[in-house]
Write an enzyme that holds these catalytic residues in place. Structure first.
Site, PDB file in Angstrom:
ATOM      1  N   GLU A   1     -63.065  72.921 -97.156  1.00 32.41           N
ATOM      2  CA  GLU A   1     -63.284  74.706 -97.364  1.00 32.41           C
ATOM      3  C   GLU A   1     -62.179  75.033 -98.036  1.00 32.41           C
ATOM      4  OE1 GLU A   1     -64.335  78.348 -94.525  1.00 32.41           O
ATOM      5  OE2 GLU A   1     -63.736  76.560 -93.863  1.00 32.41           O
TER       6      GLU A   1
ATOM      7  N   LEU B   1     -60.187  78.526 -98.565  1.00 30.28           N
ATOM      8  CA  LEU B   1     -60.078  79.736 -97.914  1.00 30.28           C
ATOM      9  C   LEU B   1     -58.995  80.685 -98.781  1.00 30.28           C
ATOM     10  CD1 LEU B   1     -59.342  78.574 -94.130  1.00 30.28           C
ATOM     11  CD2 LEU B   1     -61.342  80.043 -95.198  1.00 30.28           C
TER      12      LEU B   1
ATOM     13  N   ASP C   1     -46.929  70.547 -87.333  1.00 30.27           N
ATOM     14  CA  ASP C   1     -45.835  70.730 -88.607  1.00 30.27           C
ATOM     15  C   ASP C   1     -46.026  72.017 -89.079  1.00 30.27           C
ATOM     16  OD1 ASP C   1     -44.437  70.169 -90.725  1.00 30.27           O
ATOM     17  OD2 ASP C   1     -45.779  69.109 -91.703  1.00 30.27           O
TER      18      ASP C   1
HETATM   19  P1  ADP Z   1     -49.425  69.226 -99.193  1.00 30.02           P
HETATM   20  O1  ADP Z   1     -50.108  68.327 -98.303  1.00 30.02           O
HETATM   21  O2  ADP Z   1     -49.202  68.830-100.612  1.00 30.02           O
HETATM   22  O3  ADP Z   1     -48.194  69.661 -98.602  1.00 30.02           O
HETATM   23  P2  ADP Z   1     -50.911  71.779 -98.539  1.00 30.02           P
HETATM   24  O4  ADP Z   1     -51.809  71.123 -97.834  1.00 30.02           O
HETATM   25  O5  ADP Z   1     -49.722  72.524 -97.936  1.00 30.02           O
HETATM   26  O6  ADP Z   1     -50.320  70.800 -99.795  1.00 30.02           O
HETATM   27  O7  ADP Z   1     -51.601  72.485 -99.703  1.00 30.02           O
HETATM   28  C1  ADP Z   1     -50.818  73.168-100.733  1.00 30.02           C
HETATM   29  C2  ADP Z   1     -50.994  74.781-101.022  1.00 30.02           C
HETATM   30  O8  ADP Z   1     -52.412  74.755-101.308  1.00 30.02           O
HETATM   31  C3  ADP Z   1     -50.575  75.360 -99.826  1.00 30.02           C
HETATM   32  O9  ADP Z   1     -49.335  75.880 -99.881  1.00 30.02           O
HETATM   33  C4  ADP Z   1     -51.610  76.603 -99.601  1.00 30.02           C
HETATM   34  O10 ADP Z   1     -51.198  78.026-100.410  1.00 30.02           O
HETATM   35  C5  ADP Z   1     -52.671  76.086-100.451  1.00 30.02           C
HETATM   36  N1  ADP Z   1     -53.849  75.648 -99.590  1.00 30.02           N
HETATM   37  C6  ADP Z   1     -53.755  74.712 -98.638  1.00 30.02           C
HETATM   38  N2  ADP Z   1     -55.100  74.313 -98.244  1.00 30.02           N
HETATM   39  C7  ADP Z   1     -55.981  75.493 -98.648  1.00 30.02           C
HETATM   40  C8  ADP Z   1     -57.203  75.773 -98.405  1.00 30.02           C
HETATM   41  N3  ADP Z   1     -57.981  75.101 -97.739  1.00 30.02           N
HETATM   42  N4  ADP Z   1     -57.787  76.844 -99.313  1.00 30.02           N
HETATM   43  C9  ADP Z   1     -56.947  77.167-100.106  1.00 30.02           C
HETATM   44  N5  ADP Z   1     -55.546  77.003-100.300  1.00 30.02           N
HETATM   45  C10 ADP Z   1     -55.194  76.051 -99.604  1.00 30.02           C
END
Ligand code: ADP
Length: 294
Positions: free
Chosen positions: A94, A96, A198
């Site tokens: 999803e 967000l 984490d």
């Molecule tokens: P990685 O696994 O490369 O560390 P993240 O899961 O931290 O990546 O996601 C990268 C960036 O994307 C996050 O810092 C956040 O700002 C954005 N993000 C992560 N998950 C979502 C989501 N479900 N919806 C919108 N933005 C997201």
């Protein structure tokens, strides 16, 4: 990128046909390439890609998001699916919209995190291994927290550090600490709490509607203090947050000492991933802990 594979996965999981109309890259991650995709029907999803051999990492992330969602304590993105598209592994979840103003959300999160930690298991560890950063994180189940921490957390990272070329002087200090860990657990035996695993500031956000959100977890069941310690490691959480957490579930006095022990795991992991000054930072922490152990 074979977007039709992702679209098919979304359609299968949601029971509603999906066609990608727009995709935009999302920055800010440490490990993966990320996109926001929008369908013809305006539905939005967040997709991360990595090499095909990282599929298990994404499967564990999706399982982690589902485990956290089950607790119904903190909002997490709903995991839609994982798989291989072309030569890449993907996870879709999803989308967000983040970026809401705080207006008490961080404080609210303090109480929610305590609620998450109230979800406990009869053993430490988890049903599967996952990753911390890009490093494998073993979650073999154990009855004793001390055994779990010694073997699957600190001991595991020290073994990796040896292969990463960490100095034998620092490794010896690590060995000494492993032998003395009991000292930090006299009169303290934590329940096996559901953990984000984490929880640095980069994995916490406030949605546009003002809801606290956590994502990118490394879930397992363990001492709740490890989550709190990580919130302090790189900053980003307000005094309100800690006050609310402590109101909901006061921390033990020994947390102040154990937080260095718990963050040592992450700093050695950073040394293993990035090298550089993290080696010295970990050694300073080892010195401090050894002097406290007496
Ligand atoms: P990685 O696994 O490369 O560390 P993240 O899961 O931290 O990546 O996601 C990268 C960036 O994307 C996050 O810092 C956040 O700002 C954005 N993000 C992560 N998950 C979502 C989501 N479900 N919806 C919108 N933005 C997201």
């Amino acid at each position: 990128m074979p977007w039709h594979v992702i679209a098919q996965a979304i359609a299968t999981q949601t029971g509603k046909a999906f066609k990608v109309e727009h995709k935009g890259s999302v920055g800010g991650g440490c490990i993966n390439t990320a996109y926001k995709i929008t369908g013809l029907d305006r539905r939005e999803y967040f997709v991360k890609f990595n090499r095909a051999d990282k599929l298990e990492m994404f499967e564990a992330e999706a399982d982690g998001l589902r485990e956290l969602a089950k607790a119904q304590a903190v909002l997490v993105p709903e995991a839609i699916g994982t798989g291989i598209a072309g030569r890449q592994a993907y996870i879709v979840m999803e989308y967000l919209p983040f970026g809401g103003s705080d207006q008490g959300a961080t404080r609210h999160f303090g109480g929610q995190l305590a609620q998450l930690h109230r979800c406990t298991s009869d053993r430490y560890g988890w049903q599967r291994d996952n990753t911390i950063g890009a490093t494998h994180q073993p979650n073999d189940r154990e009855d004793s927290w001390l055994d779990f921490w010694r073997q699957h957390r600190l001991g595991y990272q020290l073994t990796l550090a040896k292969s990463s070329g960490y100095s034998s002087r620092a490794l010896n200090k690590g060995e000494q600490l492993l032998d003395q860990l009991e000292v930090f657990f006299t009169d303290y035996s934590p329940p096996a709490s559901l953990l984000h695993g984490d929880l640095w500031g980069g994995n916490f956000a406030i949605s546009f509607s003002g809801e606290p959100v956590i994502f990118d977890p490394a879930v397992y069941y363990g001492d709740r203090e490890t989550d709190l310690a990580m919130t302090e490691l790189f900053g980003g959480f307000s005094a309100d947050f800690y006050a609310a957490y402590n109101e909901a579930w006061p921390l033990d006095a020994g947390y102040k000492t154990r937080k260095t022990l718990y963050n040592l795991y992450h700093i050695i992991n950073h040394y293993n991933l990035f090298g550089g000054g993290y080696g010295q930072q970990a050694e300073d922490m080892l010195d401090r802990l050894l002097s406290e152990a007496g």
